[in-house]
Write an enzyme that holds these catalytic residues in place. Structure first.
Site, PDB file in Angstrom:
ATOM      1  N   GLU A 197       0.791  -1.244   0.000  1.00  0.00           N
ATOM      2  CA  GLU A 197       0.000   0.000   0.000  1.00  0.00           C
ATOM      3  C   GLU A 197       0.817   1.284   0.000  1.00  0.00           C
ATOM      4  OE1 GLU A 197      -3.106  -0.130   2.938  1.00  0.00           O
ATOM      5  OE2 GLU A 197      -4.023  -1.894   2.054  1.00  0.00           O
TER       6      GLU A 197
ATOM      7  N   GLU B 277      -5.257  -8.685   0.385  1.00  0.00           N
ATOM      8  CA  GLU B 277      -5.935  -8.427   1.658  1.00  0.00           C
ATOM      9  C   GLU B 277      -7.404  -8.177   1.389  1.00  0.00           C
ATOM     10  OE1 GLU B 277      -4.471  -5.221   4.150  1.00  0.00           O
ATOM     11  OE2 GLU B 277      -2.401  -5.830   3.801  1.00  0.00           O
TER      12      GLU B 277
HETATM   13  C1  GBH Z   1      -4.637  -2.413   5.180  1.00  0.00           C
HETATM   14  O1  GBH Z   1      -4.770  -1.032   5.042  1.00  0.00           O
HETATM   15  C2  GBH Z   1      -3.269  -2.636   5.715  1.00  0.00           C
HETATM   16  O2  GBH Z   1      -2.402  -3.159   4.743  1.00  0.00           O
HETATM   17  C3  GBH Z   1      -3.259  -3.480   6.944  1.00  0.00           C
HETATM   18  O3  GBH Z   1      -2.011  -3.377   7.557  1.00  0.00           O
HETATM   19  C4  GBH Z   1      -4.412  -3.087   7.821  1.00  0.00           C
HETATM   20  O4  GBH Z   1      -4.350  -3.667   9.076  1.00  0.00           O
HETATM   21  C5  GBH Z   1      -5.659  -3.494   7.123  1.00  0.00           C
HETATM   22  O5  GBH Z   1      -5.719  -2.969   5.835  1.00  0.00           O
HETATM   23  C6  GBH Z   1      -6.953  -3.141   7.843  1.00  0.00           C
HETATM   24  O6  GBH Z   1      -7.100  -1.760   7.953  1.00  0.00           O
HETATM   25  O7  GBH Z   1     -10.169   5.473   1.141  1.00  0.00           O
HETATM   26  O8  GBH Z   1     -12.195   5.405   2.433  1.00  0.00           O
HETATM   27  O9  GBH Z   1     -10.891   3.406   2.219  1.00  0.00           O
HETATM   28  C7  GBH Z   1      -6.065  -0.538   5.116  1.00  0.00           C
HETATM   29  C8  GBH Z   1      -6.507   0.115   3.868  1.00  0.00           C
HETATM   30  C9  GBH Z   1      -6.737   2.181   2.895  1.00  0.00           C
HETATM   31  C10 GBH Z   1      -8.037   1.654   4.815  1.00  0.00           C
HETATM   32  C11 GBH Z   1      -7.048   3.614   3.080  1.00  0.00           C
HETATM   33  C12 GBH Z   1      -8.360   3.092   5.011  1.00  0.00           C
HETATM   34  C13 GBH Z   1      -8.628   5.139   3.865  1.00  0.00           C
HETATM   35  C14 GBH Z   1     -10.065   5.421   3.782  1.00  0.00           C
HETATM   36  N1  GBH Z   1      -6.786   1.483   4.129  1.00  0.00           N
HETATM   37  N2  GBH Z   1      -8.328   3.758   3.750  1.00  0.00           N
HETATM   38  S1  GBH Z   1     -10.864   4.889   2.312  1.00  0.00           S
END
Ligand code: GBH
Length: 446
Positions: free
Chosen positions: A161, A354
């Site tokens: 990411e 994931e």
């Molecule tokens: C992943 O990131 C990670 O890789 C992991 O480490 C983590 O524990 C897991 O997911 C659970 O959170 O654009 O509205 O979705 C999470 C992915 C991407 C979630 C950016 C939050 C921002 C808001 N993230 N997102 S949105």
């Protein structure tokens, strides 16, 4: 049903599960430093204990064995395996050798992520991704660890990411290191990150026999609410569009176009014309070495409708189903549309690296954890993945996560695991969703 050789896996990351952050020569990563700053982590927790997987890894592998997954995706802590003088740290390396051996013993393929957000603090102090030598450091680290894991690991993921590294870490600053970049620094750092990827791929190909390599960005696809070809096309364009309201560090194409198509999107050169980093032909060749898969982390999506020829975002209705974390609306179609968009543009087999659900889990009177919502989430998402696998090549799926773990700035209170972790005792309790996933894997192999 998926193909017989479909990879059913589970995913974790070093800082989120290992604990023992202060032993065997490990030095601080940016997450150790960040977690110590008051107010940065919601519940004041950190990764110093987490799931104690550094000591309990055999127990974790036993869980994987019981699930009968054929892949386990974990990440390596850079600051465990390379010391402050940029030399190998044998004791830290040995942990990953033991873990990989244990996995191989049960025919569980290790999928190793080299960078899941935990930059060694001493490297951050030298500028982190803004240091033009960062890709040489990353290349060296890749060289050390791939040699140490020779014969044990053949599947690598360079970076997890990049969107979160740059957007959450350096734009909105809710993640480590939390230092804000201006636009010029941001696109410079992004270019350096891509060079880290490129140099790492080069070393992996050199050192590892029969390697597979990828990188694992995340995305939140636009879901057309109307089934027309036009709506599909508009949502596809939006998904790859560079400048969605200044959130370009959170975008798909700024990372994946250089990697899969050999250059940044056209608009990049227009939007950033006055602040472009030095981008050479050699850089782009390095960055775009062929990969084996398109890995992608996908949890949710956003609905779009067509209005006046434009794709416009639709608000979620009140009470729309969601997980116990603010961005996790339940949108199973995300696992249909994102793979389709990505496959169309980049033309490689897809692996979901994931996908999972954050629930308000608790241990019931009967000593079990009844996470019915997580089961429904997984069921409905996998159905959509199965649907798209009839149209394009889908190779695998890794659930996030094997264990409840340290959920970054949300701390330990947010649970994503198939296995419940009691952080005061280290006890693991298999949730109902663990048995659901186990059954699904079994049925698929029959
Ligand atoms: C992943 O990131 C990670 O890789 C992991 O480490 C983590 O524990 C897991 O997911 C659970 O959170 O654009 O509205 O979705 C999470 C992915 C991407 C979630 C950016 C939050 C921002 C808001 N993230 N997102 S949105």
């Amino acid at each position: 049903m998926f193909d017989k050789d479909f990879i059913f896996g589970a995913s974790t990351a070093a800082y989120q599960i290992e604990g023992y952050t202060n032993v065997d020569g490990r030095t601080d990563s940016i997450w150790d430093t960040f977690s110590r700053i008051e107010g940065k982590i919601d519940d004041g927790s950190d990764g110093t204990i987490a799931c104690e997987s550094y000591k309990k890894y055999k127990e974790d592998v036993k869980l994987l064995k019981e699930l009968k997954v054929n892949g386990y995706r974990f990440s390596i802590s850079w600051s465990r395996v390379i010391n402050r003088n940029n030399k190998p740290n044998k004791k830290g390396i040995n942990y990953y050798v033991k873990l990989a051996k244990e996995l191989n013993k049960y025919n569980i393929k290790p999928y190793v992520t080299l960078y899941h957000w935990d930059m060694p603090q001493w490297l951050e102090d030298k500028g982190g991704f803004l240091n033009d030598k960062i890709s040489d450091y990353f290349e060296y680290y890749t060289d050390v660890i791939t040699k140490a894991l020779d014969g044990l690991v053949s599947d690598y993921i360079t970076i997890n990411e990049p969107q979160c590294i740059m957007h959450l870490g350096h734009n909105v600053c809710v993640h480590a290191p939390g230092t804000k970049y201006n636009d010029k620094d941001m696109i410079h750092a992004i270019h350096n990150l891509l060079l880290c990827h490129g140099k790492s791929v080069r070393v992996i190909r050199k050192n590892v026999k029969n390697s597979t390599v990828g990188f694992a960005p995340c995305s939140r696809p636009m879901i057309p609410t109307d089934k027309s070809e036009e709506a599909y096309r508009k949502c596809y364009d939006k998904y790859f569009e560079l400048d969605r309201g200044g959130e370009y560090p959170n975008n798909v194409s700024i990372y994946s176009d250089p990697i899969f198509l050999g250059d940044y999107p056209k608009e990049y050169y227009v939007i950033f014309k006055d602040i472009l980093p030095n981008i050479t032909k050699e850089d782009l060749e390095l960055i775009s070495q062929p990969l084996d898969y398109i890995y992608q982390n996908i949890y949710s999506g956003t609905f779009y409708k067509i209005e006046n020829n434009e794709a416009v975002m639709k608000k979620f209705p009140f009470g729309y189903p969601e997980g116990n974390i603010d961005w996790l609306q339940v949108v199973p179609e995300a696992l249909y549309y994102a793979p389709k968009y990505l496959y169309e543009r980049y033309k490689k087999p897809i692996i979901i690296s994931e996908n999972g659900f954050c629930n308000n889990d608790l241990v019931s009177e009967d000593g079990k954890v009844h996470d019915a919502e997580r089961i429904e989430y997984l069921k409905s998402y996998l159905k959509e993945l199965e649907r798209v696998s009839k149209e394009i090549e889908v190779k695998g799926y890794f659930v996030w996560s094997l264990l409840d773990n340290f959920e970054w700035h949300n701390g330990l209170r947010k649970r994503f695991g198939l296995v419940y972790v009691d952080y005061s005792t280290g006890e693991r309790i298999k949730k109902d969703s663990f048995y659901f996933y186990k059954k699904l894997i079994k049925e698929n192999k029959q």
